[in-house]
Design a protein around this motif. Structure first.
Motif, mmCIF file in Angstrom:
data_model
loop_
_atom_site.group_PDB
_atom_site.id
_atom_site.type_symbol
_atom_site.label_atom_id
_atom_site.label_comp_id
_atom_site.label_asym_id
_atom_site.label_seq_id
_atom_site.Cartn_x
_atom_site.Cartn_y
_atom_site.Cartn_z
ATOM 1 N N ALA B 16 -3.942 -17.260 -5.451
ATOM 2 C CA ALA B 16 -4.581 -16.165 -4.700
ATOM 3 C C ALA B 16 -3.743 -15.682 -3.518
ATOM 4 C CB ALA B 16 -5.969 -16.587 -4.231
ATOM 5 N N THR B 17 -3.121 -16.603 -2.789
ATOM 6 C CA THR B 17 -2.338 -16.172 -1.623
ATOM 7 C C THR B 17 -1.142 -15.338 -2.063
ATOM 8 O OG1 THR B 17 -3.044 -18.005 -0.238
ATOM 9 C CG2 THR B 17 -0.931 -17.001 0.298
ATOM 10 N N LEU B 20 -2.450 -12.046 -3.008
ATOM 11 C CA LEU B 20 -2.862 -11.279 -1.829
ATOM 12 C C LEU B 20 -1.652 -10.591 -1.196
ATOM 13 C CD1 LEU B 20 -4.980 -10.442 0.283
ATOM 14 C CD2 LEU B 20 -4.498 -12.585 1.488
ATOM 15 N N ARG B 21 -0.522 -11.280 -1.191
ATOM 16 C CA ARG B 21 0.695 -10.703 -0.605
ATOM 17 C C ARG B 21 1.166 -9.496 -1.412
ATOM 18 N NH1 ARG B 21 3.185 -16.644 1.062
ATOM 19 N NH2 ARG B 21 1.819 -16.849 2.866
ATOM 20 N N TYR B 24 -1.207 -6.726 -0.558
ATOM 21 C CA TYR B 24 -0.960 -6.184 0.787
ATOM 22 C C TYR B 24 0.237 -5.227 0.766
ATOM 23 C CZ TYR B 24 0.511 -5.935 5.639
ATOM 24 O OH TYR B 24 0.902 -5.466 6.868
ATOM 25 N N LEU B 25 1.304 -5.641 0.098
ATOM 26 C CA LEU B 25 2.490 -4.783 0.047
ATOM 27 C C LEU B 25 2.218 -3.518 -0.763
ATOM 28 C CD1 LEU B 25 5.201 -7.550 -0.426
ATOM 29 C CD2 LEU B 25 4.828 -6.155 1.628
ATOM 30 N N GLN B 30 -4.344 -4.752 5.106
ATOM 31 C CA GLN B 30 -4.851 -6.083 4.744
ATOM 32 C C GLN B 30 -6.278 -6.039 4.209
ATOM 33 O OE1 GLN B 30 -4.212 -9.159 7.639
ATOM 34 N NE2 GLN B 30 -5.524 -10.626 6.561
ATOM 35 N N LEU B 37 -7.814 -7.319 -4.227
ATOM 36 C CA LEU B 37 -7.648 -8.635 -4.863
ATOM 37 C C LEU B 37 -8.981 -9.142 -5.404
ATOM 38 C CD1 LEU B 37 -6.059 -11.178 -5.574
ATOM 39 C CD2 LEU B 37 -6.450 -12.006 -3.251
ATOM 40 N N ILE B 69 -2.384 1.857 -6.771
ATOM 41 C CA ILE B 69 -1.888 3.206 -7.049
ATOM 42 C C ILE B 69 -3.052 4.187 -7.160
ATOM 43 C CG2 ILE B 69 -0.782 4.648 -8.806
ATOM 44 C CD1 ILE B 69 1.033 2.249 -9.445
ATOM 45 N N MET B 103 6.937 -1.185 6.868
ATOM 46 C CA MET B 103 5.577 -1.008 6.346
ATOM 47 C C MET B 103 5.161 0.446 6.431
ATOM 48 S SD MET B 103 4.777 -3.774 5.020
ATOM 49 C CE MET B 103 3.117 -3.301 4.527
ATOM 50 N N LEU B 106 6.948 2.151 3.669
ATOM 51 C CA LEU B 106 6.324 1.815 2.384
ATOM 52 C C LEU B 106 5.037 2.606 2.187
ATOM 53 C CD1 LEU B 106 6.574 -2.067 1.874
ATOM 54 C CD2 LEU B 106 7.478 -0.302 0.371
ATOM 55 N N VAL B 118 7.736 -2.947 -4.621
ATOM 56 C CA VAL B 118 7.081 -4.261 -4.487
ATOM 57 C C VAL B 118 7.388 -5.133 -5.703
ATOM 58 C CG1 VAL B 118 4.840 -5.436 -4.377
ATOM 59 C CG2 VAL B 118 5.238 -3.376 -3.018
ATOM 60 N N TRP B 122 9.947 -7.645 -4.292
ATOM 61 C CA TRP B 122 9.100 -8.732 -3.818
ATOM 62 C C TRP B 122 8.805 -9.702 -4.950
ATOM 63 C CZ3 TRP B 122 7.919 -11.485 0.091
ATOM 64 C CH2 TRP B 122 6.815 -12.323 0.065
#
Lengths: 243, 170
Positions: B16-17, B20-21, B24-25, B30, B37, B69, B103, B106, B118, B122
């Motif tokens: 999940a973390t 979540l990242r 977020y990106l 957040q 999520l 999106i 950010m 982005l 992303v 990422w």
């Protein structure tokens, strides 16, 4: 490696380093799903009670005192359980049981299936969404060739939103099936090596949509996307509502 | 707890973390990321019996990115996203400043270009994998990435980035 790409990676890592998913996230998701199902179930019970209440059936109670259905059934509808007191779901999702040849389920009849396909003996029934599938072996644990997912009442909005998302992306196309409208798109639902799932959404009524899906593996057996589309359209043409 | 719940909870606890990242990106916010999520996980839980477990994470990631999106595009209909002007920053800009600029840049990208960045930089997906997630051609990923990187380069400013790196190495 170009420096800018590396720097973007590093900045993204720094930016997200402090983010942590909530420890109760899974619990909240499960609970939310239960509550949504519970709401659907309660609405269905309320609707059926309303039908019964409208029928002037006489009940004979102890002491031979006759009363009317309307009076008796007024207290039948269960109170929605408190949010923290929702009973646990069974391990297996609710299904339709034995559907025979599987060509009629919920509020829909299947008039056409590609050759050799049989009902898989698998189904799920969540009330306003339900589904079944067809494969070669009629094996519940086998991999589907064609799956039909139905959306009714409030659940229709989910499919309408999804189609709008595809429209916004310029992905897929509007289609006409007889006097009904639909949307043809290859969806990516993370199965079969992520080759994409050819799908036709069919509007069967204001509160009823069908999502007809070809497994990517099964789609490979056809000569190409045109042949798959032709089969999807035939299945859609054969779907009739029994609402 | 049923078997499905147990498996689902284990998946969420493990991933999940990280998801979540990504959210977020992809969203740039957040609160919205947490919402996206949770929505993606609810959809995953509902479709648990339909998704192959070996492709579970790519499935959730795809739902997240496409939801981000879709939301961004709907928002864009309601309000015009202001175009970001390249910042005038010295070579002594701090990392915090740069993260803020990144950010902002982005967020100012069209949603699909943001998703490409992303996923490519990422999530370290290849161009082919990125194309699969977004359901588009590899050529589209290349062109979107190229346009996005040009905008990020302009926003961040090569001199600023290189200046910070020089400072860090000094």
């Amino acid at each position: 490696m170009p420096m800018l790409e590396d720097e973007i990676r590093r900045l993204m890592a720094d930016e997200t380093a402090g983010l942590q998913a909530a420890s109760d996230l899974a619990e909240r998701v499960v609970r939310s799903s239960r509550v949504k199902r519970r709401r659907t179930w309660t609405a269905a019970v309320a609707a059926s009670v309303a039908v019964v209440a409208a029928t002037p059936v006489a009940y004979l109670t102890v002491g031979s005192v006759a009363t009317t259905g309307a009076q008796v059934t007024a207290s039948v509808a269960p109170e929605p359980p408190p949010i923290d007191d929702v009973p646990a779901l069974p391990s297996d999702p609710p299904d339709f049981g034995d559907l025979g040849d599987g060509k009629e389920f919920g509020h829909v009849k299947v008039g056409y299936l590609p050759e050799r396909l049989r009902w898989s003996h698998w189904s799920v029934d969540y009330g306003d969404t339900y589904s079944t599938s067809y494969d070669y072996k009629g094996d519940k644990d086998g991999f589907y060739c064609v799956q039909i997912y139905m959306y009714e009442e409030a659940a229709v909005q989910e499919v309408v939103d999804r189609i709008q998302g595809y429209r916004d992306e310029g992905d897929g196309e509007e289609v006409t099936i007889g006097d009904r409208t639909g949307y043809l798109v290859v969806q990516h639902v993370g199965e079969d090596g992520m080759k994409g799932t050819p799908t036709l959404f069919l509007r069967m009524g204001e509160k009823q949509w069908a999502e007809i899906m070809f497994s990517p593996t099964y789609a490979k057996e056809f000569s190409g996307p045109e042949a798959v589309t032709a089969e999807l359209k035939k299945i859609a043409e054969g779907l009739t509502s029994t609402v | 707890m049923s078997g499905v719940e147990h498996d689902f909870s284990a998946f969420v606890a493990a991933r999940a973390t990280s998801l979540l990242r990504v959210a977020y990106l992809a969203c740039g916010d957040q609160t919205e990321a947490e919402d996206v999520l949770q929505t993606a996980l609810e959809r995953t839980y509902r479709n648990w019996d339909r998704v192959h477990h070996e492709t579970l994470e790519p499935y959730v990631r795809r739902v997240i990115v496409n939801a981000a999106i879709s939301r961004a595009r709907r928002r864009a209909i309601l309000s015009i996203i202001p175009m970001h002007s390249p910042p005038e920053r010295s070579a002594h800009a701090t990392d915090t400043d740069l993260r803020h600029v990144l950010m902002e840049a982005l967020r100012a990208l069209p949603p699909r270009q943001r998703a490409v960045i992303v996923l490519r930089y990422w999530e370290d997906l290849s161009e082919t994998q990125t194309a699969e997630v977004l359901g588009c051609a590899v050529g589209t990923v290349k062109s979107q990435a190229s346009k996005a990187m040009a905008k990020l380069r302009s926003a961040l400013g090569r001199e600023t980035v290189e200046g910070v790196i020089r400072n860090a190495h000094a």
